[in-house]
Design an enzyme around this catalytic site. Sequence first.
Site, PDB file in Angstrom:
ATOM      1  CB  CYS A 115      -0.951   0.000   1.187  1.00  0.00           C
ATOM      2  SG  CYS A 115      -2.086  -1.400   1.208  1.00  0.00           S
ATOM      3  CG  HIS A 257      -3.161   3.244   1.665  1.00  0.00           C
ATOM      4  ND1 HIS A 257      -3.678   2.735   0.486  1.00  0.00           N
ATOM      5  CD2 HIS A 257      -3.302   2.267   2.596  1.00  0.00           C
ATOM      6  CE1 HIS A 257      -4.100   1.502   0.706  1.00  0.00           C
ATOM      7  NE2 HIS A 257      -3.883   1.198   1.966  1.00  0.00           N
ATOM      8  CG  ASN A 287      -6.752  -0.987   1.098  1.00  0.00           C
ATOM      9  OD1 ASN A 287      -6.039  -0.666   0.157  1.00  0.00           O
ATOM     10  ND2 ASN A 287      -6.240  -1.337   2.274  1.00  0.00           N
TER      11      ASN A 287
END
Length: 353
Positions: A115, A257, A287
Amino acid sequence: MSGTDRAAVVAGLGGWVPRTVVTNDELAALLGTDDEWIRTRTGIRQRHVIAPGEATGDLAVEAGRRALESAGLVGVGALVLATSTPDRLSPATAPEVASRLGLGTVPAFDVAAVCAGFVYALAAGAGLIATGVAESVLVIGADTFSTILDPADRTTRAVFGDGAGAVVLRAGSLDQPGALLGLSLGSDGSRSDLVEIPAGGSRQRSTGLPVKPEDTFLTMRGRAVFAEAVHRMSASARETAARAGWPLEEIDRFVLHQANARIVTATAHRLALPAERFLSNIDRVGNTVAASIPLALSDGVLSGELRPGHRVVLAGFGGGLAWGSVALVWPHIVHPGIRILPAPSADQSGARK
């Protein structure tokens, strides 16, 4: 320009998500939970997932094509792809993406920082420009985590979605809008077990032992990851702002993020800044790992929440552990790609363009 003046400047932006939308209600029926449980813990209402036969490279090509169009280019000097779900274990996915985009034999490679991958890839692209290897670089973040999730694990399956986002970097100077400033990167491998897929790598394969089915899926220790994400992203954002010479209170937008809506809120609180300065689209895409920051940028531009002249800090955090951040004054972007919209009604279909 001199070497000290040379900088990587954002010149184009694009994004892409798969056609298939999975709502919380659809997942709830499979996972024995409900929409409220998912929303209150994650802030997510829906996510996009690839169809059978699709792969990370397909999404990367679509996002890259739109970023090149945005920058008014048909080619670049190099391609960097941030992904932790490559099309194959070997070779890297980036060279094939470059070929499909018609970029010829340019340098192309993958960056695997989960990520935090997009920020790491930006740093790699900036390095290629700073050293004169390339005058322009296509940086793509793309992941398809739907392919590595345990179908019965509601703590991961409810969180992740698939997508790709991209920017074009070009050589310019530090005083130009879009120049990457104050880059900061870090890692802590002593906590690598917080987010992992135990099987599939050389360590597991070298044992010759049978693979447990559950070891082929992503595992995540949620509470510890939450605490680390807030700590690392807030500290990294502070460091980057200081390197750029910007007081925190003078930064217009933060693009973190998109791991979990509560992580974004907690990071805003840790930095003592108003939540409205933090862009978020996690409710619509979940996500998306390395794609999350560029997809949020794309959506922010089209919604008007991100405008030319804004001081912006991008910050990522993920498995590894790895984290990083970068600052820039947002430039004028001609064609920002897609806007991610709410889930379609039953009589609608098609990709979000």
